[in-house]
Design a protein around this motif. Structure first.
Motif, mmCIF file in Angstrom:
data_model
loop_
_atom_site.group_PDB
_atom_site.id
_atom_site.type_symbol
_atom_site.label_atom_id
_atom_site.label_comp_id
_atom_site.label_asym_id
_atom_site.label_seq_id
_atom_site.Cartn_x
_atom_site.Cartn_y
_atom_site.Cartn_z
ATOM 1 N N ASP A 557 11.111 24.794 94.535
ATOM 2 C CA ASP A 557 11.922 24.972 93.341
ATOM 3 C C ASP A 557 11.277 25.927 92.344
ATOM 4 O OD1 ASP A 557 13.809 23.278 94.352
ATOM 5 O OD2 ASP A 557 13.067 21.503 93.275
ATOM 6 N N LYS A 558 9.951 26.106 92.440
ATOM 7 C CA LYS A 558 9.234 26.931 91.463
ATOM 8 C C LYS A 558 8.825 28.301 91.983
ATOM 9 C CE LYS A 558 7.365 23.283 88.515
ATOM 10 N NZ LYS A 558 6.157 22.754 87.848
ATOM 11 N N TYR A 610 8.786 32.683 89.253
ATOM 12 C CA TYR A 610 8.124 31.396 89.083
ATOM 13 C C TYR A 610 8.939 30.516 88.138
ATOM 14 C CZ TYR A 610 4.885 27.826 87.458
ATOM 15 O OH TYR A 610 4.326 26.630 87.134
ATOM 16 N N ASN A 611 9.297 29.351 88.637
ATOM 17 C CA ASN A 611 9.969 28.330 87.830
ATOM 18 C C ASN A 611 11.250 28.853 87.188
ATOM 19 O OD1 ASN A 611 10.056 25.653 86.971
ATOM 20 N ND2 ASN A 611 9.074 26.132 85.012
#
Length: 819
Positions: A557-558, A610-611
């Motif tokens: 997810d990130k 990222y994220n």
């Protein structure tokens, strides 16, 4: 070619009809599914999104919105087992128990679905639901300016300059991550304008009519192959609501000169008909100070020029756009869009003073040139479109037919007086004048077909044909003493015809964490440039293939990565091919190059997210036959002129880092860093080898403050380090902007005040030292301005309606415009 396109249309429709006839003839029994949504207090949830899913695999069957009473209905649902999913901002997604359609009952009732608030506080939800200024998506970066304070009172060009990775030079040429050759689209349609004409249009476009700006660095095969550095897509505000609604915007601007702007947008949707329209007008008066110092070397001596020019422009513009969409059935929408502009630009009186001398310190003589220029732009474009949704799985066919015509006319008179150092008349004055009528006519036809083969595999294909004709007539006169007579040395006519036939295919596949898309576009170009007066003809015929590949993978997810490649082309702008001379004075002018060739670019890009917030992109591209601006000197007349030439190659390396952040509930921000290195190579430019390049970086940051209820403030700053472009060296640029807005009257009214370039630091300083080119340019535009803008939103503001985009933007992007 038109016959071929006609046959392709027939084949597509026959294929669709065959697919429809291949369906089972025994239609299953159907029924309606109806229900309602309630909030945690048991009250109706209006205008929430409701989706009908197949129970066996959760695939989407249909979607709708709840009414103001919180109810929904799905009609003509075949027999089977289904789920109902409900979502809306601030509430958790909720799914019903399975319901069964057997055909025995005309309507199947679903028990009321009760929605629960999201786990986050309402205050946090409000922050998230407000789109950030900068958004990073899988294939593009989006700058949401609809609610930005800094957009108030600005033109589209001024807002575009703030977009991530975008720079605009002293001549208003647009670059993306340091590379020129940007294709500008409006609502996914090519503008077909040259760089100069596009600049005029963007200067006269009120930023209050813009919803967002999309930066697409590596477009897929579905897009036209033009634009070596990618596509900038300007999305205008569109009708999203039912009933009658609209927006009124009034603005005043004070810089070195006063400006004002007004725009009105009205939308109306009733039943199957959706009407929309926008009109805007304004006066954009600007002051531009230009200083040029140069040295011209001849066989025996060197002549030093010091030139100062004040360019005063007065632009009055009127723009309009209106259209309609009509749902002829639940699966087919027919629409049209008409837009145009009526612009007058006056450059008078422009005054230029040029000092000449054999040494830098002493002037032997000087001359003054006064120019009075009037330019008119009368542009019109029409689009007819049809979109057919063949089934609920996403199979669809869309067709666009476009017609555009641009009428531009320029009249100019240049009066030059010659003086000795002491101020005595040195020779008889020189009076010249020009009339330059120009007409550009564009026809395009485009069809796109989408076929989801399975839930995870999608096939796309399409065809496009465009025909462009430009007719430029330069009528030049010179004063013989008592009257103006025809100047045969400058009078000329240039006619350019271009036809492009294109077709593409795209195939995409999605797995659990990986998606792949591969495409191929083919374009055949046939062009002829005819310099009528000199009987000089340049013909070109060529076929090109443009592959593209996109791979995206989500590790978690990130952590997400993407890799893409595309090949693109940049055909010369119509004004770049036009060999006419456009004068600043006797010693300074620009002219086109009818022998300019297209340039080709191979681009590679690696991205990491990222994220869902921090985005890093690494890119490399190589451009062959790169077209670039160049300064040349005529040693006989000692005139310096600007034109375009093809260099051998350009290598470009770039990195982009973008990150939004939150310091407090009332303080959010965004920072964008772009670094790039461009290397220009040519084996024989002006008799020498060119190998130039310089590492450059651009930093932009925006801070948003919720200072009190109904008040929002923004502060932004940007810095661009020194840049090398071809034979030019450009000094650093920096500026700071700030603004504040206040919403009141139930958020329907908004008052915004903003100041651009608060410290008046933004300048364009350019120098060149290459072979016999020795010049310095210092330019100061009217950048420090204060803006006050009032907007009023009126009417119904709830139900969303269909939006459409046209298909003739690539050709328009190469036309010269005037706002």
């Amino acid at each position: 070619m038109k016959t071929i396109i006609h046959y392709i249309y027939i084949i597509l429709f026959v294929f669709i009809a065959g697919a429809a006839n291949a369906q089972p003839k025994n239609t299953p029994q159907t029924a309606s599914i109806a229900g309602s949504l309630l909030n945690e207090q048991g009250k109706p949830m209006d205008f929430a999104t409701v989706t009908l899913l197949r129970a066996k695999d959760s695939s989407v069957v249909k979607g709708t919105l709840t009414t103001d009473a919180g109810t929904y209905v799905f009609d003509k649902v075949p027999a089977g087992s289904y789920l109902v999913s409900a979502t809306t901002v601030g509430y958790q997604k909720t799914v019903s128990q399975p319901v069964t359609v057997s055909g025995e009952q005309p309507t199947v009732s679903v028990p009321a679905i009760k929605m629960q608030p999201g786990s986050k506080s309402l205050q946090t939800v409000n922050i998230i639901s407000s789109r950030p200024l900068i958004e990073r998506k899988a294939d593009r970066t989006v700058m949401n300016i609809e609610n930005s304070v800094l957009a108030a009172g600005n033109s589209a060009l001024e807002v575009l300059e703030r977009a991530p990775g975008v720079t605009i030079d002293k001549d208003d040429n647009i670059s993306l991550k340091g590379k020129q050759g940007v294709t500008v689209m409006i609502n996914d349609k090519l503008t077909y304008m040259s760089a100069a004409q596009l600049t005029i249009m963007l200067k006269s476009m009120d930023a209050s009519t813009i919803q967002s700006i999309e930066i697409i660095t590596n477009p897929s095969a579905k897009y036209d192959a033009s634009g070596n550095s990618g596509i900038i897509n300007i999305k205008l505000k569109k009708n999203k609501q039912s009933g009658t609604n609209g927006n009124l915007s009034l603005g005043v601007v004070q810089g070195a000169r006063f400006r004002d702007n007004t725009s009105l947008t009205i939308n109306h949707k009733q039943g199957n008909l959706n009407l929309f329209g926008t009109i805007s007008r304004g006066d954009a008066n600007r002051l531009n100070i230009l200083n040029i110092d140069r040295v011209v070397d001849s066989a025996a001596t060197s002549t030093y020029f010091k030139q100062r020019t004040e360019l005063r422009s007065q632009v009055h513009y009127n723009n309009y756009r209106f259209g309609a969409d009509y749902n002829t059935s639940s699966k087919n929408t027919l629409g049209f869009v008409i837009n145009g502009d009526y612009t007058n630009e006056y450059n008078n009186p422009n005054r230029s003073v040029t000092n000449l001398g054999l040494t830098p310190a002493a002037n032997d003589s000087y001359q003054t040139t006064t120019s009075n220029i009037k330019q008119t732009y009368r542009n019109f474009a029409a689009n007819l479109n049809d979109k057919l949704e063949i089934d609920t799985n996403g199979q669809q066919l869309s067709v666009d037919l476009d017609y555009s015509i641009f009428h531009n006319n320029s009249t100019a008179q240049y009066d030059t007086y010659f003086f000795t150092q002491a101020g005595a008349s040195q020779m008889s004055p020189l009076f010249i004048r020009n009339q330059t009528p120009s007409t550009i006519t564009i026809y395009t036809q485009k069809a796109d077909y989408t076929l989801p083969i399975t839930k995870s595999v999608k096939f796309e294909t399409g065809v496009k044909f465009s025909s462009v004709k430009t007719d430029n007539d330069l009528q030049a006169q010179i004063n013989s003493g008592s009257t103006f007579i025809n100047d045969t040395s400058r009078t000329n006519r240039f006619v350019y015809d271009e036809k492009i036939s294109a077709a593409y295919i795209n195939l995409s596949k999605t797995w659990a964490k990986t998606s792949v898309q591969a495409g191929l576009r083919a374009e055949r170009t046939s062009s002829m440039g005819d310099l009528v007066t000199k009987n000089q003809v340049v013909k070109r015929n060529y076929l090109d293939f443009f592959p593209s590949v996109f791979v995206n993978h989500s590790f978690s997810d990130k952590h997400e990565v993407g890799l893409n490649y595309s090949r693109r082309i940049d055909r010369p702008g119509y004004d770049q091919l036009n060999p006419f001379r456009f004068y600043l004075d006797q010693y300074t002018y620009e002219q086109g190059n009818p022998f300019l060739k297209p340039q080709y670019t191979n681009s590679y890009e690696l991205s990491y997210t990222y994220n869902k917030t921090i985005n890093v992109t690494l890119g490399y591209s190589q451009t062959n036959d790169v077209s670039t601006q160049i300064i040349l000197t005529d040693t006989l007349t000692k005139a310096t002129y600007q034109t375009n030439l093809n260099l051998n190659r350009q290598n470009s390396y770039n990195i982009n880092i973008n990150s939004p952040y939150t310091i407090a509930k009332w303080w959010t921000g965004n920072i964008n860093f772009t670094g790039f290195y461009q290397q220009f190579k040519s084996d024989s430019l002006l008799g020498a080898t060119l190998n130039s390049g310089k590492a450059t970086y651009v930093i932009r940051t925006t801070q948003t403050f919720l200072v009190a209820k109904g008040y929002k403030a923004e502060l932004s700053g940007n810095y661009t380090s020194a840049l090398a472009f071809g034979i030019f060296n450009i000094k650093p640029q920096y500026s700071v902007d700030a603004g504040v807005s206040h919403s009141f009257y139930n958020k329907k009214m908004n008052l915004k005040f903003a100041v651009s370039d608060i410290f008046n630091t933004r300048r364009n300083n350019v120098s060149s030292r290459y072979q016999n080119v020795n010049l310095d340019v210092r330019q100061k535009n009217d950048t420090r301005v204060a803006r006050l803008t009032f907007t009023y939103n009126f009417g119904n503001s709830k139900i969303k309606a269909r939006q459409h985009q046209t298909g003739a933007d690539d050709e328009k992007n190469r036309v010269k415009s005037g706002n």
